[in-house]
Design an enzyme around this catalytic site. Structure first.
Site, PDB file in Angstrom:
ATOM      1  CG  ASP A  10     -30.358  15.999  14.893  1.00  0.00           C
ATOM      2  OD1 ASP A  10     -29.182  16.188  14.519  1.00  0.00           O
ATOM      3  OD2 ASP A  10     -30.696  15.130  15.708  1.00  0.00           O
ATOM      4  CG  ASP A 107     -25.586  17.191  13.827  1.00  0.00           C
ATOM      5  OD1 ASP A 107     -25.456  17.542  15.014  1.00  0.00           O
ATOM      6  OD2 ASP A 107     -26.049  16.088  13.491  1.00  0.00           O
ATOM      7  CD  GLU A 108     -28.877  18.519  18.007  1.00  0.00           C
ATOM      8  OE1 GLU A 108     -29.842  18.803  18.734  1.00  0.00           O
ATOM      9  OE2 GLU A 108     -27.865  17.923  18.413  1.00  0.00           O
TER      10      GLU A 108
HETATM   11 MG    MG Z   1     -27.593  14.736  14.138  1.00  0.00          MG
END
Ligand code: MG
Length: 357
Positions: A10, A107-108
């Site tokens: 993350d 973003d993961e």
């Molecule tokens: Mg994040």
């Protein structure tokens, strides 16, 4: 599944970190990416804020007017299209270090590290990935490593930012038993308050709870929740071959009628999907939306684009006009976007394995 090792990566305060990287004069300042605050009169919400801003109590999803009250001297920035390009680059880097990657947001991603063979090797790989992302993209991330997907996600969240947290099978039960149940992915503030009122505050409480009581609270989800709480979850990555369609959805912490929150969320979903389109070298022919109201009534609508497209603005525009068409202002529980009829640019990008799996 016995030797499965799953990592969850993350990026730390992603949009804000990209802005700070691109303008180093922002380093150390509270940075808020979101709607225009208009000196406290603005509408809309925070998309992401830097850790400095979080010290003032700011967080994603907070109304921008409230952010302004708490921290008027923060640097306020409108979100831009560059995040999906940075995201696609990050995901491409990650693909070098794992055979299986499941991107779950802009973003993961989950990464299958089972081929490492041991947690020591997995830790080393994670450490290396963190270094590469820092060197190549100037961005930090947090990684969790564990025997199943749910625990990897829990682990990545335990030491943010810039964390690396390993939960090994032999100490899994010990580590999770004292965690509070709001650490379970999907349990929001409201459910947590309800669970606390029933004296179900920790994983241990949930693990020992009567399943019938959990069914009253979680419905069909009860068994899975108890599995996670007991340390028995074994879920791995979802299969991700070349797909006909890709989708993302967001369930709101509370049902909402706020058009600005819905609009911001829709933009974030579009950016996330755009990043994935870029990563898999595809264009989309159709943009669809899904909207669920209080009480689980769900509507879907879609529109065909004039040509296969991978332009963020076109996806956003189509999604917004679909929402305008079908949302009558009722409280919304969930919205989602799905891109379908995907056309892949370069078939060489897809391995034979992916075709036949
Ligand atoms: Mg994040």
């Amino acid at each position: 599944m016995e030797n499965q090792i799953i990592a969850h990566l993350d990026m730390d305060s992603f949009y804000a970190s990209v802005e700070i990287r691109d303008d180093p004069s922002l380093t150390g300042q509270p940075v808020v990416v979101g709607s225009d605050p208009q000196e406290g009169k603005g509408r809309g919400v925070i998309s992401t804020c830097s850790y400095e801003a979080r010290r003032y109590g700011l967080h994603s999803g907070m109304p921008i007017s409230q952010a302004w009250q708490l921290c008027p001297h923060a640097v306020y920035i409108r979100p831009s299209g560059k995040y999906s390009i940075v995201s696609a680059r990050i995901m491409e880097i990650l693909q070098y270090y794992t055979q299986h990657l499941e991107q779950v947001s802009i973003d993961e991603a989950y990464l299958d590290f089972s081929d490492c063979g041991s947690y020591d090797q997995a830790e080393e790989r994670a450490f290396f990935i963190k270094k590469v992302l820092q060197e190549h993209e100037g961005l930090s991330c947090s990684i969790g490593i564990a025997p199943a997907r749910s625990y990897a996600k829990i682990a990545s969240d335990l030491q943010k930012p810039n964390g690396l947290t390993i939960i090994r099978p032999d100490n899994l039960k010990k580590i999770i038993s004292s965690l509070t149940v709001d650490k379970i992915p999907g349990i929001g503030k409201k459910s947590y308050a309800l669970l606390q009122s029933r004296k179900l505050s920790t994983f241990k409480d949930l693990a020992e709870a009567d399943i019938q009581l959990l069914q009253e609270i979680f419905g069909a989800w009860a068994v899975r929740v108890q599995d996670i709480a007991s340390g028995n979850d074994i879920s791995g990555l979802k299969d991700q071959g070349p797909r006909q369609s890709i989708g993302r959805e967001t369930t709101f912490a509370e049902d909402t009628t706020d058009p600005d929150l819905i609009s911001t969320t829709l933009d974030d979903l579009a950016r996330s999907l755009h990043a994935e389109l870029l990563r898999v070298h595809a264009r989309t022919r159709t943009v669809g939306i899904r909207i669920r109201y209080t009480g689980f009534v769900t509507y879907t609508r879609s529109v065909s684009l004039s040509h296969a497209d991978d332009n963020l603005a076109s996806i956003m525009k189509a999604a917004h006009s679909l929402i305008e068409e079908c949302w009558e202002g009722k409280p919304v529980r969930l919205i989602g976007i799905r891109l379908s009829g995907l056309v892949y640019h370069d078939p060489k990008q897809c391995t034979l394995d992916q075709f036949f799996s």
